[in-house]
Design an enzyme around this catalytic site. Sequence first.
Site, mmCIF file in Angstrom:
data_model
loop_
_atom_site.group_PDB
_atom_site.id
_atom_site.type_symbol
_atom_site.label_atom_id
_atom_site.label_comp_id
_atom_site.label_asym_id
_atom_site.label_seq_id
_atom_site.Cartn_x
_atom_site.Cartn_y
_atom_site.Cartn_z
ATOM 1 N N ASP A 89 0.810 -1.223 0.000
ATOM 2 C CA ASP A 89 0.000 0.000 0.000
ATOM 3 C C ASP A 89 0.841 1.270 0.000
ATOM 4 O OD1 ASP A 89 -2.445 -1.321 -0.069
ATOM 5 O OD2 ASP A 89 -2.511 -1.540 2.109
ATOM 6 N N ALA A 90 2.033 1.206 -0.567
ATOM 7 C CA ALA A 90 2.923 2.365 -0.572
ATOM 8 C C ALA A 90 3.381 2.718 -1.977
ATOM 9 C CB ALA A 90 4.133 2.108 0.325
#
Length: 287
Positions: free
Chosen positions: A231-232
Site C-alpha cells: 500500500d505504498a
Amino acid sequence: MKNRETAILRIHCPDQKGIVARVTDFIHQNNGNIVALDQYTNPTEKHFFMRVEWELEEFLLERDDIAAVFGPLLGKPLEMVWDLKFSDKVPRMGIFVSKSSHCLYDLLAHYQAGEWKVEIPVIISNHNNLEEVAAQFNIPFFHIPVNKDNKIEQEKKELEILREHQVDFIVLARYMQILSSDFVANYPNRVINIHHSFLPAFAGAKPYHAAYSRGVKIIGATSHYVTSDLDAGPIIDQDVIRISHHDTVESLIQKGKDIEKIVLSRAVKAHLERKTLVYKNKTIVFV
C-alpha cells in the site's frame, strides 16, 4: 465520425532548455498535427515531464519507425525515459476480485457502456462469490483459491492465465490478497489497487468500525500502482467525503464503497488514456 488514430508519447528527463521545442519540431517536421500537450517541471529535482499526442493520418513516418527515429535523435541525447503508445491499440485489463462486488460492477458498467476503450478478457478471484457477475457480462472467470501454503503455486497459475489472455494491466477491485514481489515484477506500474484511506491508522479487517469508534469527520479512498511495498506504491488518485455524528457504521461503509468506486474508476481511466507517468514513487497525472 471515425476516431482519429494518434500517437501518445510520454517522457521524463533532466530539465534543460528547448525540450518542448525539439519534441514538437520532430512532430512538425514529420507533418504531425498535435492534438494534446501537457508538461511539468519539478523545480526541486530539476526534472522534466511531458505528454504529447499527435495525429497519425498524414504523419510521414510509419508507426513502426517512429521509435527507431526518435530514440537516437532525441531520446538518448536528452537522457529521456520515454514511452510510445498508439490510441488504436486497445488495452486488455484483467480484474482481480474477492467477495465485494461494488468496484467490479462499477468497472463493468463503464466497460459495457462503451465509455472506456478497453477489453476485459478475464476475471480472477480467490473466491467464487462473483462468478455469476462475470457470467452476466460474458467474461471468463477463474477461481484460484489462495492461502499461505499455496500462494507461490497459485500465483504461477494466475500469471499463466494472464499471459494466455494477453492481459496488459491488472486492476485489484477489492482483491483481499497481498501479491508477492515476484508477481508484481511481471507487471511493473501495471497493477492498480484501491483501498480506504484509513491505513495505517485504521488497518485491519474492519477499518470503518474503527473509524466510527474514533468519530472521524472524513473518510476517503486511495488508488495507486502496486509495488513490493504494501500500500505504498505511486498514488494515482484520491478523494474524501465528509461524515458526521449522524452516520452509523453501515452508512460509513456505504459511503466508503461509493468513494472507492469513484477513485478506482478515475485511476483506471487515467491509465487507459495513457495520462499517468511514474517517476520514483510518485505518479504524474496529466490533464
